[in-house]
Structure formats: structure tokens, C-alpha cells
Design an enzyme around this catalytic site. Structure first.
Site, mmCIF file in Angstrom:
data_model
loop_
_atom_site.group_PDB
_atom_site.id
_atom_site.type_symbol
_atom_site.label_atom_id
_atom_site.label_comp_id
_atom_site.label_asym_id
_atom_site.label_seq_id
_atom_site.Cartn_x
_atom_site.Cartn_y
_atom_site.Cartn_z
ATOM 1 N N LYS A 162 0.817 -1.217 0.000
ATOM 2 C CA LYS A 162 0.000 0.000 0.000
ATOM 3 C C LYS A 162 0.856 1.275 0.000
ATOM 4 O O LYS A 162 2.053 1.235 0.271
ATOM 5 C CB LYS A 162 -0.929 -0.009 1.219
ATOM 6 C CG LYS A 162 -1.938 -1.137 1.211
ATOM 7 C CD LYS A 162 -2.877 -1.029 0.031
ATOM 8 C CE LYS A 162 -4.088 -1.920 0.086
ATOM 9 N NZ LYS A 162 -3.834 -3.347 0.122
HETATM 10 C C1 LIG Z 1 -10.005 -2.823 -1.979
HETATM 11 C C2 LIG Z 1 -9.459 -3.548 -0.789
HETATM 12 N N1 LIG Z 1 -10.284 -3.831 0.238
HETATM 13 C C3 LIG Z 1 -9.856 -4.461 1.330
HETATM 14 C C4 LIG Z 1 -8.553 -4.865 1.473
HETATM 15 C C5 LIG Z 1 -8.159 -5.632 2.687
HETATM 16 O O1 LIG Z 1 -7.134 -5.040 3.409
HETATM 17 P P1 LIG Z 1 -6.176 -5.954 4.327
HETATM 18 O O2 LIG Z 1 -5.361 -6.801 3.425
HETATM 19 O O3 LIG Z 1 -5.366 -4.928 5.075
HETATM 20 O O4 LIG Z 1 -7.058 -6.733 5.229
HETATM 21 C C6 LIG Z 1 -7.650 -4.589 0.449
HETATM 22 C C7 LIG Z 1 -6.240 -4.953 0.583
HETATM 23 O O5 LIG Z 1 -5.578 -5.646 -0.025
HETATM 24 C C8 LIG Z 1 -8.107 -3.930 -0.721
HETATM 25 O O6 LIG Z 1 -7.275 -3.698 -1.754
#
Ligand SMILES: Cc1ncc(COP(=O)(O)O)c(C=O)c1O
Length: 372
Positions: A183
């Protein structure tokens, strides 16, 4: 074919002496969790996006779960959302035994289409869950006109600005950011939910910490909760990353500009949409759509052989095995999403990607597509 040149990775976090020092300070302090770096990171993050409150959590997924609970989503409710996202945005509704109801996407922005979303609303719809996909701001003003609670999935959109010039995260709805290693800002794993509502902040603070109020004894809990806490180590890294966020975002934007130029002549290749009006993308990934009729898997393999990593990104959520089997989805339901999902390819993308690397990617792609 093999190459002796360096492999260009898909993503690469930018971490330096500041992050190292910040972590060492936490280790020396002896307070690895529930310490002062958590509120410090929350305050600094909220200020950065123009939000009143922020709640640090262990992942973007955890943040989506808590934000949907705070929006009142529970059993048999419906949450209208996009099928063109990372699976976690839809899964968060399922965690609460609610049903994600998909609607098709806008072919320019690749975000949930407000008209399609409006048509999917029923008397059981409790919330809208637009996703700022690939960092491009969703049409929040249009979703607000539908008059339902909104949870924004801003996991890919730190640094984005919406059509009214408001930074994503600053409109007052719960907006959920993610800090996984690919990110814009990373803490390894982690997330943040911003909100204008003090009661939502209080509820999420409690639910991330096993359902305990701040003034309760350690082993007393007045509501159901989870362990969605973010450690002080992660928050210290987050603070250091926040200090250099402008540089990180500018580095991604510069890499995107290089790609636009280098890929411009490839016939049939569709690039991410340009910013329109006041909208600004918070650059997260560089995803191109391959010319129609291209064998994408073969393209990925051929690029790999040339030392270039790439990835089909993103697959349509409704066509994933779990969603087909649980909710009975089939091909053909969301034609725009399905066309985009079948042709999308993420190319190497990170701050500091050099002109030479971009040229290597572009040359490789041109060759693999038979346009050298
Ligand atoms: C659009 C979107 N939503 C949710 C997530 C979930 O985040 P995390 O991996 O921190 O749980 C991500 C991450 O990859 C994402 O790109």
C-alpha cells in the site's frame, strides 16, 4: 527463455532509517501494545485526511468489519457493493451474515456505478459499500443522494481526492484504509477507519479490543468484541511513513506518468483513466487492460520469462468459487466488471521505479503482444 537482468518486482515498500529508529524506540520502551503510539498515529492520520476521528486496526479487513457493524449491518441485511474489488470488501458483509448485493461498475473509473447501485437497493439494504478501486475516488456525492449509510473501502486510496475536492477519508462516513506491504503507506499489516462520528469511534475502539470500555477492568467486557488491535510497533512504522507520505505518493505518481508515456503506442492496450475535474487518484497500482483476444495467462508467463512480474488483477468477486457456491452467481451478471476483470493486468509499480525499468516493462509487453 531466461534473462540475466534483475527481476522487476510487482511492489516494493519504501522503508528507511526513520522506520528503523521508530521500531527500536518502541522495543526499548517495553510498551509493544496498547501504548502511546496508537493514539498518536490515529491523530496524525485523521489530521492528514481531514477526519475528526480515526481508529487503528489490525487490517483493512478488520476495519471494514467494524465499520459495517457500526453502520448497523447484521443478519439478512443487504449491502450494495462492487464485484470489482479485493474479496475482503464483500466478505466483510458476510462476516455479519448479511448479503453483499453486487451492481456493475462504471467503465471509465472501474468504480461502483451509482445508477446500477441505486437499482440494486431494496427494503433490506442497510448500507452502501463503494470501493475507491486502484485509488480512483468513487462518486461519493452520487451515493450520498441515495440516503443510506455509507462505508467507504479506501484501502487502496490514501491520497485520493473526490469530485468535490474532499480528501478520501474526510467526508464523515466511515472510511477504511489498509496498510499491507504493497500500500501507499505500510505498517506490514494494519488498517485505519476514519469517521466524523464520536460514537462510532468509541464503539470501534471497544470492539477492536474485545468489547471493553476504556475505563473497565481488564477482564470485564460489556459487548462482543474482537482482537483487531494494531500494535505500537506497527503504529510507530505508520507514523514514520506518514511523515514521508507526500514523497511516497509523488513517487507513485511519477512512476504512473512514466508508464503513460512508455505504453502510449501499444495498440488496444487500455490504461487507467485520467483524473477528471477535482478528482485525484491516490496512485496504488498500475493496471492496464490487455487488448481484446489476448491470452492473459500466456502474457504473464512470457513477461515473467523476461524478468517482469505481473498479475491478473482483479478477478470478479461474484465469480469466485465461494460466491458462486454460496450465492449462486454466474457469468453474465455484471458484463462491464467481467470484461474488465478478464483483461486486467497489474504491472510492477512502486515509488522509485526508474525510467529504465519502465522502459524494460514496456518493451517486454510490446514484444509479448507482437507489437515490437
Ligand atoms: C479494496 C481492498 N479492500 C480491502 C482490502 C483488505 O485489506 P487488508 O489486506 O489490510 O485486510 C484490500 C487490501 O488488499 C483492498 O485492496
Amino acid at each position: 527463455m531466461t534473462v540475466d537482468t534483475e527481476v522487476i518486482p510487482l511492489a516494493r515498500p519504501v522503508l528507511g532509517a526513520e522506520e528503523e529508529r521508530a521500531v527500536v524506540d518502541v522495543l526499548r520502551s517495553g510498551q509493544l501494545s496498547l501504548g502511546p503510539r496508537v493514539p498518536a498515529f490515529e491523530r496524525a492520520f485523521a489530521e492528514r485526511v481531514g477526519a475528526s476521528h480515526a481508529c487503528a486496526v489490525s487490517s483493512g479487513t478488520a476495519g471494514l468489519h467494524l465499520a459495517l457493524r457500526a453502520a448497523g449491518v447484521h443478519d439478512r441485511d443487504e449491502v450494495v457493493t462492487t464485484p470489482f474489488s479485493f474479496v475482503a470488501s464483500a466478505n466483510a458483509a458476510v462476516f455479519e451474515r448479511a448479503q453483499p448485493v453486487f451492481a456493475d461498475i462504471d467503465p471509465r473509473t472501474l468504480n461502483l456505478d451509482p445508477e446500477a447501485a441505486a437499482a440494486a437497493v431494496t427494503e433490506r439494504t442497510t448500507a452502501l459499500l463503494p470501493v475507491h478501486i486502484f485509488g480512483y475516488p468513487a462518486d461519493l456525492p452520487a451515493f450520498e443522494r441515495l440516503g443510506l449509510p455509507i462505508v467507504e473501502d479506501a484501502c487502496e486510496a490514501l491520497g485520493a481526492v473526490d469530485a468535490e475536492g474532499v480528501p478520501v477519508g474526510g467526508r464523515g462516513h466511515a472510511a477504511v484504509f489498509g496498510f499491507y506491504a504493497n500500500k501507499q503507506l505500510t505498517t506490514g499489516e494494519g488498517g485505519m477507519v476514519t469517521t466524523a462520528d464520536a460514537a462510532v469511534k468509541e464503539r470501534m475502539d471497544s470492539e477492536r479490543n474485545q468489547g471493553r470500555a476504556p475505563d473497565m477492568d481488564w477482564l470485564d467486557h460489556d459487548r462482543l468484541g474482537f482482537n483487531y488491535r494494531l500494535s505500537d510497533i506497527a503504529c510507530a512504522i505508520g507514523l514514520a511513513q506518514l511523515d514521508r507520505l507526500d514523497e511516497l505518493l509523488a513517487g507513485r505518481a511519477a512512476a504512473a506518468a512514466l508508464y503513460r508515456e512508455a505504453l502510449a503506442g501499444i495498440e488496444g492496450l487500455e490504461l487507467p483513466c485520467e483524473d477528471e475535474g477535482k478528482e485525484r487518484r491516490g496512485w496504488f497500482v498500475f493496471v492496464a487492460r490487455l487488448p481484446r483476444g489476448t491470452d492473459r495467462d500466456a502474457t504473464v508467463g512470457a513477461l515473467r520469462a523476461l524478468g517482469v512480474q505481473s498479475k491478473p488483477y482483479l478477478p470478479a468477486i461474484h465469480l469466485m468459487t465461494y460466491y458462486r457456491e454460496t450465492f449462486g452467481h454466474r457469468e453474465g451478471e455484471f458484463p462491464v466488471c467481467e470484461d474488465v476483470a478478464a483483461r486486467s493486468l497489474a504491472l510492477p509499480f512502486f515509488p522509485g521505479l526508474s525510467e529504465g525499468q519502465v522502459e524494460r516493462v514496456a518493451d517486454a509487453l510490446r514484444g509479448v503482444l507482437g507489437q515490437a
